[in-house]
Design an enzyme around this catalytic site. Structure first.
Site, PDB file in Angstrom:
ATOM      1  N   CYS A 194       0.809  -1.222   0.000  1.00 46.87           N
ATOM      2  CA  CYS A 194       0.000   0.000   0.000  1.00 46.87           C
ATOM      3  C   CYS A 194       0.841   1.271   0.000  1.00 46.87           C
ATOM      4  CB  CYS A 194      -0.968   0.006   1.179  1.00 46.87           C
ATOM      5  SG  CYS A 194      -0.210  -0.072   2.812  1.00 46.87           S
ATOM      6  N   HIS A 247      -2.649   0.693   7.473  1.00 43.86           N
ATOM      7  CA  HIS A 247      -2.888   0.806   6.030  1.00 43.86           C
ATOM      8  C   HIS A 247      -2.613   2.244   5.617  1.00 43.86           C
ATOM      9  CE1 HIS A 247      -4.478  -0.128   2.145  1.00 43.86           C
ATOM     10  NE2 HIS A 247      -5.628   0.508   2.294  1.00 43.86           N
ATOM     11  N   ASP A 251      -7.642   4.453  -2.021  1.00 43.92           N
ATOM     12  CA  ASP A 251      -7.346   3.309  -1.165  1.00 43.92           C
ATOM     13  C   ASP A 251      -6.817   2.199  -2.066  1.00 43.92           C
ATOM     14  OD1 ASP A 251      -7.440   0.902   0.301  1.00 43.92           O
ATOM     15  OD2 ASP A 251      -9.026   1.687   1.602  1.00 43.92           O
TER      16      ASP A 251
END
EC number: 3.4.22.-
Length: 261
Positions: free
Chosen positions: A93, A205, A220
């Site tokens: 991520c 995250h 995202d």
């Protein structure tokens, strides 16, 4: 500098000195800069920014690229303007978010196509993630704390990617009254922000936002892009938190923000 694209939650501010890219003496310089910080968020934030709290799976009726054996829990996907499927399957991520920030001038669909597995930018995101993780390990061995090493490694990687992190991170706790202040900051026209989401279960995250012309887009890496009028960002965040809570059983507790200048 990259152009921006065309429940309440108090904040405690963490101010960090800028981190410079590594060279032959860079690790010592970076570690020295880290040690100058007066307070670490490590008591509040787990050291897991590269380990994404949720990875999309396949059977959620709200989203063909995500899965849940349980009932749909949120209206998050009605805000989605560009889908990204399976790009974050390996938990990259931080690297994917860096690549997204580097490509803000492109159309949303082009940005997503550029990040699909097998693409050049996806490969680049994998490399950037590894750089970040390796530097974090090195800084820990040099004596930096978990949060300091994480922040320094992240910003060094971002700078090597041609981005300009501000070097100042702010921490907001879910359920406390100052969260709307964070929403105001990330929806300011012309602003881009890197956000780290921390969960009660220990996961974390990385996502990002970009605001322009009264709209705010949240990226995202697990799902793609979501866009709302900036005065609706509270609804989007609530839906995002609900999506991680159900079906993923990850309960958002803390959000950190850093402006990309």
């Amino acid at each position: 500098m990259h152009s921006p694209i065309s429940g309440s939650f108090t904040s405690s501010t963490q101010v960090h000195d800028p981190i410079h890219p590594a060279n032959s003496d860079g690790f010592r310089e970076t570690l020295a800069n880290v040690e100058l910080r007066t307070k670490s968020p490590s008591a509040e934030c787990p050291d897991k920014m590269g380990c994404c709290a949720s990875k999309p799976q396949a059977s959620d009726p709200n989203n063909p690229s995500t899965s849940s054996p349980a009932r749909p829990s949120t209206s998050l996907f009605r805000y989605r303007t560009a889908e990204l499927a399976q790009a974050n399957a390996d938990g990259i991520c931080v690297g994917l978010t860096a690549e997204w920030l580097r490509n803000l001038n492109s159309h949303p669909s082009i940005r997503m196509e550029a990040l699909v597995p097998g693409s050049q930018r996806h490969a680049s995101a994998t490399v950037r993630q590894k750089e970040y993780e390796n530097l974090k390990v090195h800084l820990r061995r040099q004596g930096a704390g978990p949060s300091e090493a994480d922040f320094a490694a992240q910003n060094t990687m971002l700078q090597k990617a041609g981005l300009a992190p501000s070097g100042k991170e702010k921490v907001y706790k879910v359920g406390e009254p100052n969260f709307p202040r964070m929403l105001t900051k990330i929806t300011a026209d012309g602003s881009n922000h890197l956000l780290s989401l921390y969960f009660a279960e220990g996961g974390a995250h990385t996502v990002a936002t970009s605001a322009m012309d009264g709209n705010t887009t949240l990226f995202d890496p697990n799902f793609g892009e979501f866009t709302v009028q900036s005065d609706q960002i509270d609804d989007l965040f609530r839906s995002l938190a609900n999506r991680y809570s159900n079906p993923n059983r990850q309960h958002l507790t803390t959000v950190t923000t850093q402006k990309m200048t």
